[in-house]
Design an enzyme around this catalytic site. Structure first.
Site, PDB file in Angstrom:
ATOM      1  N   GLN A 114       0.819  -1.209   0.000  1.00 54.50           N
ATOM      2  CA  GLN A 114       0.000   0.000   0.000  1.00 54.50           C
ATOM      3  C   GLN A 114       0.859   1.268   0.000  1.00 54.50           C
ATOM      4  O   GLN A 114       0.457   2.302  -0.545  1.00 54.50           O
ATOM      5  CB  GLN A 114      -0.914  -0.002   1.226  1.00 54.50           C
ATOM      6  CG  GLN A 114      -2.136   0.883   1.107  1.00 54.50           C
ATOM      7  CD  GLN A 114      -3.233   0.265   0.246  1.00 54.50           C
ATOM      8  OE1 GLN A 114      -3.523  -0.912   0.366  1.00 54.50           O
ATOM      9  NE2 GLN A 114      -3.835   1.055  -0.609  1.00 54.50           N
ATOM     10  N   LYS A 129      -2.721  -0.980   6.576  1.00 52.06           N
ATOM     11  CA  LYS A 129      -3.685  -2.032   6.284  1.00 52.06           C
ATOM     12  C   LYS A 129      -4.146  -2.645   7.604  1.00 52.06           C
ATOM     13  O   LYS A 129      -3.454  -2.550   8.626  1.00 52.06           O
ATOM     14  CB  LYS A 129      -3.057  -3.119   5.406  1.00 52.06           C
ATOM     15  CG  LYS A 129      -4.051  -3.889   4.555  1.00 52.06           C
ATOM     16  CD  LYS A 129      -4.539  -3.082   3.362  1.00 52.06           C
ATOM     17  CE  LYS A 129      -5.484  -3.906   2.491  1.00 52.06           C
ATOM     18  NZ  LYS A 129      -5.912  -3.174   1.289  1.00 52.06           N
ATOM     19  N   ASP A 169     -12.052  -3.914   2.208  1.00 59.37           N
ATOM     20  CA  ASP A 169     -11.242  -4.852   1.430  1.00 59.37           C
ATOM     21  C   ASP A 169     -12.067  -6.133   1.366  1.00 59.37           C
ATOM     22  O   ASP A 169     -13.291  -6.084   1.546  1.00 59.37           O
ATOM     23  CB  ASP A 169      -9.874  -5.057   2.104  1.00 59.37           C
ATOM     24  CG  ASP A 169      -8.852  -5.756   1.207  1.00 59.37           C
ATOM     25  OD1 ASP A 169      -8.294  -5.107   0.315  1.00 59.37           O
ATOM     26  OD2 ASP A 169      -8.620  -6.970   1.401  1.00 59.37           O
TER      27      ASP A 169
END
Length: 448
Positions: A114, A129, A169
């Protein structure tokens, strides 16, 4: 072994020793470090002040217990995670994943990726995350709500619109974001709309956010094909998965003139030589939360397969949009043998090292996930902009912004690859371009 090779091997050895038992994280770091060898040869100052070692170590790792009560009044306990990896460019930004496979190593691999993905968007967001090993499948609405409320009861103290802004997600869609946002609002006693993205449209969400990762993957693919003298118009496309990313990748590919000849879920795969009925698929997957076999039962010209692999189909373009390491070396060989010329990753690290090396050897144009699937986080950042200005943009305006961002990402990756004498290697280009922006910011801000 050259001095640079020894230096990079030393960095990787430290990562292995410090992060034992985390193979996905090791894989993600190894890919980036391999690209950085040519950076260190040309610009050795990027090794100063322990920069690469600092880059591979999260700024903060948070692990917490998530107790909740199921519908039979049994106490359940899951584990929650948030890895705040790098904030040199802005507040941490990255999704929350609810899936039984989630562990610290997977969250770290996703957070590390990321960093570079967010850097490539050109927007001021850092990398992070999170998630849990909770599985929403088969759970009632009430159970999912209670879990999300318990999860946020611990997470809320570590996030905020200027600190860390999670999104969804795998396993976390609008429903889960809603339950978490409600609990956050209750705990902080204020409507801080910028703290989560992927919200409902009536309470701070952004148009195109749901479609963004899939659309963005196709926009990147279209740019990659045009740069190599091809077009999606008339192309045959395989898309693995049938969740949010895959569904909207299929929709946009067909809007641009392609025919999607296959898609899948964990129960099997569907061959669709005449294309996909997107509205029916959305009804099956989004409204009924059903399996792809139900799609086949309600349409004509489609065939459901439990055995074999979707990657055995003949096509021009492959878009792996399901999960990490779903496309291995044997799958890659089948794709090459069946005429695939372009592969773009809609999921995070869905291709194994062996698959990527085969694509490179066979001169297959390959769009890595940190570039090709950056549309989701880019549109999340656009949602943050709208929240900060108390504004709401039209679908077309936001979609145009997304397309422009994906075009820029492709151009940056392509131009950087050429700058380092690796023309056409979009992995090298994306890794180096993403790294240099973050590295320059870290060096400018001192050893922190």
């Amino acid at each position: 072994m050259s001095t640079i090779d020894q230096e990079v091997a030393g960095y990787y050895d430290k990562v292995l020793k410090r992060n034992a038992g985390e193979p996905e994280f090791h894989q993600a770091v190894a890919e980036v470090l391999e690209s950085l060898k040519i950076v260190l040869q040309k610009d050795p100052h990027y090794a100063d002040y322990g920069l690469i070692e600092r880059l591979c170590e999260p700024e903060r790792q948070i692990i917490f217990r998530v107790p909740w009560i199921d519908d039979d009044n049994n106490v359940r306990v899951n584990r929650g995670f948030r890895v705040q990896f790098n904030s040199a460019l802005g507040p941490y930004k990255g999704g929350l994943r609810f899936h039984p496979s989630v562990n610290l190593g997977i969250i770290k691999f996703l957070g590390f990726e990321q960093i570079f993905k967010n850097s490539l968007t050109g927007l001021p967001i850092g990398g992070g995350k999170g998630g849990s090993d909770f599985d929403p499948k088969g759970r009632s609405e009430a159970e999912i709500m209670r879990f999300c409320q318990s999860f946020m009861t611990e997470l809320w103290r570590y996030i905020g619109e200027y600190r860390d802004v999670p999104a969804g997600d795998i396993g976390v869609g609008g429903r889960e974001v809603g339950y978490m946002f409600g609990q956050y609002r209750r705990l902080v006693n204020q409507h801080e709309s910028g703290v989560l993205t992927g919200k409902g449209l009536t309470w701070g969400g952004s148009l195109v956010r749901k479609e963004a990762t899939g659309y963005g993957t196709v926009y990147f693919t279209d740019e990659m094909m045009r740069a190599n003298g091809d077009s999606l118009d008339g192309a045959k496309v395989i898309v693995s998965g049938s969740g949010n990313v895959a569904t909207y990748a299929m929709q946009k590919a067909q809007e641009l003139g392609a025919t999607v000849v296959g898609f899948s879920d964990s129960s099997g795969w569907v061959e669709t030589p005449n294309g996909v009925d997107i509205e029916l698929l959305r009804d099956v997957k989004e409204n009924r939360r059903g399996r792809v076999s139900e799609y086949v039962e309600e349409t004509t010209g489609a065939t459901f397969h439990k055995d074999g692999s979707i990657w055995d189909l003949s096509a021009d373009v492959a878009l792996p949009c399901a999960t990490q390491n779903e496309l291995n070396g044997d799958h890659a060989k089948a794709l090459v043998d069946n005429g695939v010329k372009y592969v773009a990753e809609g999921a995070n690290m869905p291709s194994t090292h062996e698959a990527i090396e085969l694509f490179r050897a066979k001169k297959i144009c390959f769009g890595p996930g940190k570039a090709a699937n950056a549309g989701g986080v880019a549109t999340s950042a656009l949602e943050m902009q709208q929240n900060a200005s108390r504004d709401s943009w039209s679908f077309d305006y936001t979609d145009n912004r997304l397309r422009g961002i994906m075009s820029n990402i492709f151009n940056i990756a392509a131009n950087t690859a050429e700058e380092y004498d690796r023309a056409g290697d979009y992995i090298i280009g994306a890794n180096i371009a993403g790294f240099k922006k973050v590295a320059d910011a870290m060096l400018a801000q001192g050893v922190i």
